[in-house]
Design an enzyme around this catalytic site. Structure first.
Site, PDB file in Angstrom:
ATOM      1  N   GLU A 271       0.829  -1.218   0.000  1.00  0.00           N
ATOM      2  CA  GLU A 271       0.000   0.000   0.000  1.00  0.00           C
ATOM      3  C   GLU A 271       0.856   1.258   0.000  1.00  0.00           C
ATOM      4  O   GLU A 271       0.452   2.290  -0.518  1.00  0.00           O
ATOM      5  CB  GLU A 271      -0.909   0.030   1.243  1.00  0.00           C
ATOM      6  CG  GLU A 271      -2.311  -0.415   0.949  1.00  0.00           C
ATOM      7  CD  GLU A 271      -3.305  -0.121   2.067  1.00  0.00           C
ATOM      8  OE1 GLU A 271      -2.913   0.309   3.173  1.00  0.00           O
ATOM      9  OE2 GLU A 271      -4.502  -0.328   1.840  1.00  0.00           O
ATOM     10  N   HIS A 292      10.307 -26.140   0.528  1.00  0.00           N
ATOM     11  CA  HIS A 292       9.844 -27.338  -0.168  1.00  0.00           C
ATOM     12  C   HIS A 292       8.722 -27.023  -1.143  1.00  0.00           C
ATOM     13  O   HIS A 292       8.005 -27.905  -1.570  1.00  0.00           O
ATOM     14  CB  HIS A 292       9.426 -28.387   0.863  1.00  0.00           C
ATOM     15  CG  HIS A 292      10.562 -28.733   1.774  1.00  0.00           C
ATOM     16  ND1 HIS A 292      11.479 -29.711   1.475  1.00  0.00           N
ATOM     17  CD2 HIS A 292      10.976 -28.163   2.939  1.00  0.00           C
ATOM     18  CE1 HIS A 292      12.395 -29.752   2.436  1.00  0.00           C
ATOM     19  NE2 HIS A 292      12.111 -28.821   3.335  1.00  0.00           N
ATOM     20  N   LYS A 403     -13.151   0.620  -2.435  1.00  0.00           N
ATOM     21  CA  LYS A 403     -14.052   0.803  -1.292  1.00  0.00           C
ATOM     22  C   LYS A 403     -15.291   1.593  -1.720  1.00  0.00           C
ATOM     23  O   LYS A 403     -16.416   1.270  -1.360  1.00  0.00           O
ATOM     24  CB  LYS A 403     -13.340   1.593  -0.176  1.00  0.00           C
ATOM     25  CG  LYS A 403     -12.534   0.756   0.797  1.00  0.00           C
ATOM     26  CD  LYS A 403     -11.813   1.651   1.788  1.00  0.00           C
ATOM     27  CE  LYS A 403     -12.020   1.278   3.221  1.00  0.00           C
ATOM     28  NZ  LYS A 403     -11.170   1.970   4.182  1.00  0.00           N
TER      29      LYS A 403
HETATM   30  O1  LIG Z   1      -9.151   1.720   9.990  1.00  0.00           O
HETATM   31  P1  LIG Z   1     -10.103   1.797   8.857  1.00  0.00           P
HETATM   32  O2  LIG Z   1     -10.502   3.201   8.566  1.00  0.00           O
HETATM   33  O3  LIG Z   1     -11.309   0.924   9.084  1.00  0.00           O
HETATM   34  O4  LIG Z   1      -9.386   1.276   7.579  1.00  0.00           O
HETATM   35  C1  LIG Z   1      -8.945  -0.054   7.421  1.00  0.00           C
HETATM   36  C2  LIG Z   1      -8.150  -0.190   6.143  1.00  0.00           C
HETATM   37  O5  LIG Z   1      -8.951   0.327   5.103  1.00  0.00           O
HETATM   38  C3  LIG Z   1      -8.389   0.424   3.797  1.00  0.00           C
HETATM   39  O6  LIG Z   1      -8.389  -0.790   3.189  1.00  0.00           O
HETATM   40  C4  LIG Z   1      -7.044   1.077   3.790  1.00  0.00           C
HETATM   41  O7  LIG Z   1      -6.450   0.949   2.555  1.00  0.00           O
HETATM   42  C5  LIG Z   1      -6.160   0.472   4.850  1.00  0.00           C
HETATM   43  O8  LIG Z   1      -4.941   1.165   4.877  1.00  0.00           O
HETATM   44  C6  LIG Z   1      -6.832   0.580   6.183  1.00  0.00           C
HETATM   45  O9  LIG Z   1      -5.969   0.086   7.149  1.00  0.00           O
END
Ligand SMILES: O=P(O)(O)OC[C@H]1O[C@H](O)[C@H](O)[C@@H](O)[C@@H]1O
Length: 430
Positions: A271, A292, A403
């Site tokens: 990331e 292995h 997302k």
């Molecule tokens: O802590 P949050 O806001 O729930 O985010 C959780 C995760 O969400 C996303 O996938 C980001 O790319 C991550 O870097 C982050 O750790």
């Protein structure tokens, strides 16, 4: 903790770098270190993460979780950076308290876990920096209902770590849940040394002060030369090798207890550094098991891999009993630890002989202090690599895209990314 770059040199591995190259690179390390130090002093987003060994207050974390007396289990509900740091610690260290992680939203796995727990003695540790991540909030709603169905007051068993605003903060305020703040300026994947990573460890009875002490020891080693700082040595050679085409980095600890560490490292590296067509793809491997399986590819496949071998120099050992079997006589009288070490050294030599650069990272022990050193050093290595590659280490727009698309599909708002899902091209073969 020490980092041995011997097998990165072109004198040891044909696809390595010369000592002169590293010396030239060291001038750029000095400039990058200067930039990092300025960012830390100003508390800039991301750079602030490298201040955590000193800014995190372990007493406040202990205090916040102290109301949960003697839990049988801790279920952390969180994903990505809100789960992997805590999981690295609790999976590496022994405890009477079982630690589980609900990160994925695989219904079968969630149900299986909830069915197996005594929810009345379980603490639910909900972690989300944004307080809005769909997987985390959905899983938490499912856990809440499971607790209610089991006649358990969920509000009595729930602990929250989140930012100043968001759904989770509202929920914590409404129900007066014990909570901790996520520090400002610290992206999830850099948050293991904060409230985010340490609350679960404290709930499991681990020595979180020692984690921070180990991290502080590596922080004190940051300097303007890669030859003086294990963290920068690792970051600089990883960058130099990636520039020369080694676009994959196989993280291969020789310790089962560090298996989750490789997952944490994968998020950190991917990331943070995967931007603008650049980056180094993290691979997850485990020694000696993957000798292995994957080692064939590492040694004889495409010449695009750096292999990072990690081990502890002190550990519990198990003697191998003597045997009458002739062919196995060499094993008797030795130990599983000696065998594991021999496998480790054989692997690094075999890689070098085939021209594959590899780095050796050694901890004294896989304990709280050693983990603090390792985690901090990898974070600092990553920040240095990001500076050298001129990428924006602390953002993750590509992840945010997916997302938003998922939220749009579920009716959680009007997101144009969701349209791309509707427009998916199809070429179905049945
Ligand atoms: O802590 P949050 O806001 O729930 O985010 C959780 C995760 O969400 C996303 O996938 C980001 O790319 C991550 O870097 C982050 O750790």
């Amino acid at each position: 903790m020490q980092v041995d770059l011997g097998n990165v040199l072109d004198t040891a591995s044909a696809h390595g770098v010369s000592r002169e190259t590293l010396e030239r690179l060291d001038g750029r390390v000095a400039a990058a270190h200067d930039r990092i130090e300025r960012g830390r002093e100003a508390g800039e987003h991301g750079y602030e993460s490298l201040n955590l060994p000193n800014s995190t207050d372990p007493a406040a974390i202990r205090d916040a979780v102290s109301r949960f007396d003697d839990p049988s289990a801790v279920v952390t509900v969180g994903i990505g950076g809100s789960a992997l740091g805590a999981a690295t610690l609790t999976d590496a260290l022994e405890s009477d308290v079982d630690a589980y992680y609900l990160d994925n939203v695989d219904p079968e796995a969630v149900e299986r876990l909830l069915d197996s727990l005594d929810l009345a003695s379980t603490v639910v540790n909900v972690v989300s920096r944004s307080g809005t991540t769909a997987e985390t909030l959905a899983n938490f709603l499912v856990v809440q209902e499971a607790m209610a169905d089991a006649g358990v007051d969920w509000a009595d068993r729930t602990f929250v770590t989140t930012g100043e605003e968001g759904n989770l903060r509202d929920l914590a305020d409404q129900h007066d849940l014990p909570s901790l703040p996520v520090p400002d300026g610290v992206p999830g994947r850099f948050s293991v040394l904060s409230t985010v990573g340490l609350a679960a460890a404290a709930l499991c009875g681990h020595d979180i002060e020692a984690v921070l002490e180990g991290a502080a020891a590596q922080e004190a080693r940051l300097s303007d030369s890669l030859f003086d700082s294990p963290a920068y040595a690792y970051g600089a050679v990883s960058y130099a090798l990636a520039e020369r085409g080694l676009r994959q980095n196989a993280m291969m600890p020789y310790a089962e207890s560090l298996e989750t560490f490789s997952e944490w490292f994968a998020q950190l590296w991917a990331e943070s550094l995967g931007k603008d067509g650049l980056g180094q793809t993290p691979l997850r491997a485990l020694g000696a098991t993957d000798q292995h399986s994957q080692l064939q590819l590492y040694r004889a496949g495409p010449r695009d891999k750096l292999v990072t071998l990690v081990r502890a120099t002190e550990r519990e050992d198990v003697a191998i009993p003597e045997t009458d079997l002739d062919g196995l006589a060499y094993l008797g009288g030795s130990s599983l630890g000696e065998l594991l070490d021999a496998e480790f050294e054989a692997t690094e030599a075999s890689l070098a002989a085939a021209g594959c650069p590899n780095v050796r990272i050694e901890l004294d022990r896989v304990d709280e202090y050693g983990l603090g050193e390792l985690l901090y050093a990898m974070e600092a290595a990553c920040v240095l690599y990001g500076e050298l590659a001129s990428v924006d280490t602390f953002i993750q727009p590509a992840v945010e895209w997916g997302k938003r698309a998922a939220r749009g599909l579920l009716g959680g708002g009007d997101f144009e990314e969701a349209d791309a899902v509707e427009e998916k091209s199809r070429l179905v073969v049945e």
